[in-house]
Design an enzyme around this catalytic site. Structure first.
Site, PDB file in Angstrom:
ATOM      1  N   LYS A  52       0.846  -1.204   0.000  1.00 50.04           N
ATOM      2  CA  LYS A  52       0.000   0.000   0.000  1.00 50.04           C
ATOM      3  C   LYS A  52       0.878   1.250   0.000  1.00 50.04           C
ATOM      4  O   LYS A  52       0.616   2.209  -0.734  1.00 50.04           O
ATOM      5  CB  LYS A  52      -0.927  -0.006   1.231  1.00 50.04           C
ATOM      6  N   GLN A  96      -4.844  -1.622   9.611  1.00 48.73           N
ATOM      7  CA  GLN A  96      -4.773  -2.942   8.970  1.00 48.73           C
ATOM      8  C   GLN A  96      -5.388  -4.008   9.872  1.00 48.73           C
ATOM      9  O   GLN A  96      -5.087  -4.090  11.063  1.00 48.73           O
ATOM     10  CB  GLN A  96      -3.300  -3.266   8.649  1.00 48.73           C
ATOM     11  N   ASP A 119     -11.201   2.951   3.965  1.00 47.99           N
ATOM     12  CA  ASP A 119     -11.438   1.500   3.902  1.00 47.99           C
ATOM     13  C   ASP A 119     -12.927   1.192   3.748  1.00 47.99           C
ATOM     14  O   ASP A 119     -13.295   0.067   3.401  1.00 47.99           O
ATOM     15  CB  ASP A 119     -10.974   0.861   5.226  1.00 47.99           C
TER      16      ASP A 119
HETATM   17  N1  GUN Z   1      -7.086  -6.844   5.916  1.00 51.18           N
HETATM   18  C1  GUN Z   1      -7.377  -7.546   4.791  1.00 51.18           C
HETATM   19  N2  GUN Z   1      -7.918  -6.724   3.852  1.00 51.18           N
HETATM   20  C2  GUN Z   1      -7.970  -5.500   4.404  1.00 51.18           C
HETATM   21  C3  GUN Z   1      -8.418  -4.248   3.915  1.00 51.18           C
HETATM   22  O1  GUN Z   1      -8.904  -4.084   2.787  1.00 51.18           O
HETATM   23  N3  GUN Z   1      -8.287  -3.217   4.790  1.00 51.18           N
HETATM   24  C4  GUN Z   1      -7.779  -3.365   6.040  1.00 51.18           C
HETATM   25  N4  GUN Z   1      -7.718  -2.289   6.824  1.00 51.18           N
HETATM   26  N5  GUN Z   1      -7.366  -4.515   6.515  1.00 51.18           N
HETATM   27  C5  GUN Z   1      -7.453  -5.576   5.701  1.00 51.18           C
END
Ligand code: GUN
Length: 283
Positions: A52, A96, A119
């Site tokens: 990311k 996350q 998100d």
């Molecule tokens: N863990 C797995 N996929 C995601 C996501 O799209 N966002 C976040 N914050 N955590 C994740």
């Protein structure tokens, strides 16, 4: 034989357009900013967070990582979220998941300002999606919708079967398809006759996390298959939730694994962050 929906190529095209959009924002004195919070040492999360951050850098988005120890308390994490909610340089906050077991995930997601919820996991964002006035849409489902749009595919009146009912993919993608006037069925671990449901679908969206659980022979001739699964099996090989070769022989369009839905998820995170920053200009 089916055509591939190339998520990698679509993601690259969208990221180029987004880099231009970031330059336009720069001219107006706004640099989109994303804060990424990682708690603990989960190796998969570490990989995702690094991906990311690299994607942000390549697009001109400012990103800052807050790496916290696994023992971090819920109060400490809430204090960081509060600080980021009030940080003018930050347009998007991503905590996350999964979080360590002693932290209440819902409590943390609720604390993120809906104005920075890139998100799309805050109950406000989910509620807006459910009531037909979406604000931030969660990234994997949003990426799936962009892939369908790219074919292009009209969901109006189509039978969509979503396999998996997670908050991250299954439920929001079902709502997004419903908003496009599809008839949507959500299947899950207790569903009776999964094969029957999948066999009726014009579009199958598989998000269960079980390698090749959906058999190719179940797929209706000419259906569109979107495979969200990324499962590591023997010899480090990656496979999806759908038996690819057998499904590809019947589908009209299918997403590959890897190189399908995966690259679109991060792309939509960048997209949401830029959207958030644009609102800063509009003020
Ligand atoms: N863990 C797995 N996929 C995601 C996501 O799209 N966002 C976040 N914050 N955590 C994740």
């Amino acid at each position: 034989m089916s055509q591939l929906i190339d998520g990698k190529a679509l993601a690259a095209k969208m990221r180029e357009q987004m880099a231009d959009r970031v330059q336009e924002l720069e001219k107006k004195g706004v640099t989109p900013g994303l804060a990424v919070v990682l708690v603990g040492e989960d190796p998969a999360s570490r990989v995702y967070v690094t991906m990311k951050e690299k994607a942000c850098a390549a697009t001109g988005i400012y990103s800052v990582e807050h790496k916290l120890a696994a023992e971090t308390t819920q109060q400490e994490l809430l204090a960081l979220v509060d600080q980021l909610n009030n940080d003018e340089k930050i347009d998007g906050i991503l905590v996350q998941l999964p979080l360590p077991a002693h932290i209440d995930e819902g409590c943390i997601l609720n604390a993120i300002s809906p104005l920075k919820d890139v998100d799309g996991f805050h109950p406000f964002s989910v509620g807006c999606l459910a009531t037909g006035n979406p604000t931030f849409r969660s990234c994997t489902p949003y990426g799936i919708m962009k892939m369908l749009e790219s074919i292009p595919y009209d969901l109006n009146g189509k039978e969509v079967v979503v396999v998996g009912r997670s908050n991250i993919v299954g439920k929001p993608v079902a709502l997004m398809c419903l908003a496009e006037n599809a008839t949507v069925t959500i299947c899950h671990s207790r569903t009776k006759d999964l094969e029957g449901h999948v066999g009726r679908a014009d579009v199958v969206i598989a998000a269960v996390g079980i390698p090749e659980m959906i058999k190719g022979s179940w797929i209706k001739e000419g259906a569109v298959v979107i495979d969200v699964g990324i499962n590591r099996v023997a010899d480090k090989k990656l496979v999806g939730d759908v038996e690819f070769d057998a499904a590809a022989a019947r589908a009209s369009y299918i997403t590959p694994v890897p190189g399908g839905v995966g690259p679109m998820t991060i792309t939509m995170l960048l997209f949401n962050t830029i959207q958030s920053a644009s609102q800063r200009v509009a003020k």
